[in-house]
Design an enzyme around this catalytic site. Structure first.
Site, short mmCIF file in Angstrom:
data_model
loop_
_atom_site.label_atom_id
_atom_site.label_comp_id
_atom_site.label_asym_id
_atom_site.label_seq_id
_atom_site.Cartn_x
_atom_site.Cartn_y
_atom_site.Cartn_z
N ASP A 1 34.37 46.42 40.76
CA ASP A 1 34.45 45.21 41.59
C ASP A 1 33.31 44.25 41.27
O ASP A 1 33.49 43.03 41.24
CB ASP A 1 34.35 45.55 43.08
CG ASP A 1 35.05 46.82 43.51
OD1 ASP A 1 35.23 47.73 42.67
OD2 ASP A 1 35.39 46.93 44.69
N TYR B 1 33.18 37.14 49.44
CA TYR B 1 33.83 36.99 48.14
C TYR B 1 35.30 36.60 48.29
O TYR B 1 35.87 35.95 47.40
CB TYR B 1 33.70 38.26 47.31
CG TYR B 1 34.46 39.46 47.84
CD1 TYR B 1 35.75 39.73 47.42
CD2 TYR B 1 33.87 40.33 48.76
CE1 TYR B 1 36.45 40.83 47.91
CE2 TYR B 1 34.56 41.42 49.26
CZ TYR B 1 35.85 41.66 48.82
OH TYR B 1 36.53 42.75 49.31
N ILE C 1 40.29 48.17 39.11
CA ILE C 1 40.58 47.86 37.71
C ILE C 1 41.02 46.40 37.59
O ILE C 1 40.70 45.72 36.61
CB ILE C 1 41.65 48.81 37.15
CG1 ILE C 1 41.21 50.28 37.33
CG2 ILE C 1 41.91 48.53 35.67
CD1 ILE C 1 42.29 51.30 37.01
#
Length: 407
Positions: A175, A70, A247
């Site tokens: 996430d 990612y 977050i």
């Protein structure tokens, strides 16, 4: 008389030259006082620095061997945005070179295994959609379809929430919203699968239902539906702390998904409301420097530190949210303060002319082996490093938003 006239003309020319120089000096001082107006914009300066550090692309994230991650997808997404804004093909070529190396003619992605059902691996499909649109190369479409297929079969909670990974059963992590949802929303828009928007919206509804705390105004890192994990509260299933980057991932996911979710979608207003609630929460904990702590709500506690990746993600979220009309304009000031705080706290110029982003939390998670318990002590003691892509990518994206705002 002629001599007197010449003297007057000479004095007049001296006066004009003096005032002209003074004006130039004042303009130079004003330019130097505003970082975005330097010779290099920070968006391109950081991107060029990252290309210099990692010319091959696959070496991003300090990798010694190729790996589909990612983090690579995040950097390629930032490069794609930069290419769209600047038109400079070196950013497109960087993406192409990485994709050429990682994807073969059959659309198979090096090191990727669908059977792992790891939502992190799906994030890179987002830039591959853009690359397919740009090049028309079918191998990228095949790779995109393979990632889409994973999400058709990906394991879920009882209400349809995607597990973070097969090895983390019944768990939704903040996430994961960034890893899966923007890809799926872009796929739905580009390849005409409108029913997929309902699935995407449901992921946000579930996080809003289970992760949000009215008391703190923040979202917990993770939720375990089975309530079996040691990090999970036995009554709520929630992890105990508010990790900044988790977050931040969620915040970026919200504003990025809204780019693709149709205006007429029945759940769009609910996601906009989540964005507003999220902005209210994070601004409550913004430090006087403009940035945020690793554990967001415990800035005064020993060992906590101001952290660059979460701060970059929050700056991007606030600036883009206001710019696109997703957030109340009152959050503009917080977004500008955040970005300018990042420049002050975390950006360093190197001897070779590149810049670095300092104080990035290298990694954090839950469970696994060795077991990560989600405690305060765990989050503050993970590795801190410079130029981690989890900070660099969001910084480039935040820079683009800030620079657009200045224009």
């Amino acid at each position: 008389m002629i001599k007197s006239l010449k003297s007057s003309i000479y004095l007049l020319l001296l006066f004009i030259a003096f005032t002209s120089c003074k004006g130039t000096e004042e303009e130079t001082a004003a330019t130097e006082a505003t970082p975005v107006k330097k010779e290099h914009k920070y968006s391109t300066w950081m991107a060029d620095s990252e290309i210099k550090r990692n010319p091959e692309g696959w070496t991003l994230d300090f990798n010694e061997k190729p790996k589909w991650e990612y983090t690579h997808g995040l950097i390629m997404t930032s490069m794609e945005k930069l290419y769209k804004v600047t038109g400079d093909e070196k950013y497109l070529n960087y993406i192409k070179n990485f994709a050429e190396f990682m994807v073969n003619e059959e659309g198979e992605i090096k090191t990727y295994k669908q059977s792992d059902y790891n939502i992190d691996r799906v994030q890179g499909g987002r830039f591959l959609i853009g690359l397919y649109k740009e090049t028309g190369d079918e191998k990228y479409r095949k790779a995109v379809e393979m990632l889409r297929e994973q999400m058709r079969e990906h394991p879920r909670t009882s209400e349809g929430g995607f597990w973070h990974k097969k090895i983390y059963p019944y768990q939704m992590w903040l996430d994961g919203l960034y890893m899966g949802s923007p890809f799926l929303a872009r796929y739905a828009a580009e390849f005409n699968e409108p029913e997929l928007f309902d699935d995407v919206a449901n992921q946000f509804a579930l996080v809003n239902k289970y992760h949000y705390s009215e008391d703190s105004g923040l979202f917990h890192h993770a939720w375990d539906e089975s309530k079996e994990q040691r990090w999970a509260d036995p009554e709520t299933g929630l992890s105990s702390n508010y990790w900044g980057r988790s977050i931040g991932w969620f915040a970026m996911a919200v504003v990025d998904v809204l780019d693709f979710l149709p205006q007429e979608h029945p759940k769009r207003d609910e996601i906009v409301d989540i964005a507003q609630k999220l902005a209210e929460g994070i601004v409550r904990y913004q430090d006087e420097t403009g940035v945020w702590y690793q554990v967001v709500d415990q800035g005064e506690r020993e060992g906590n530190y101001l952290e660059a990746s979460a701060s970059s993600m929050f700056a991007y979220f606030l600036l883009k949210g206001v710019g696109e009309g997703y957030l109340d304009p009152k959050f503009r000031e917080a977004g500008v303060k955040a970005y300018e705080g990042i420049l002050e706290q975390f950006i360093e110029e190197n001897e070779d002319g590149t810049i670095s982003l300092t104080d990035v939390n290298g990694v954090a998670g839950l469970g696994g082996d060795p077991y990560r318990d989600g405690s305060y002590e765990y989050y503050i003691n993970e590795i801190i490093r410079d130029n981690d892509p989890k900070g660099v990518g969001p910084f480039i994206l935040a820079s683009l938003q800030y620079e657009n705002l200045q224009q």
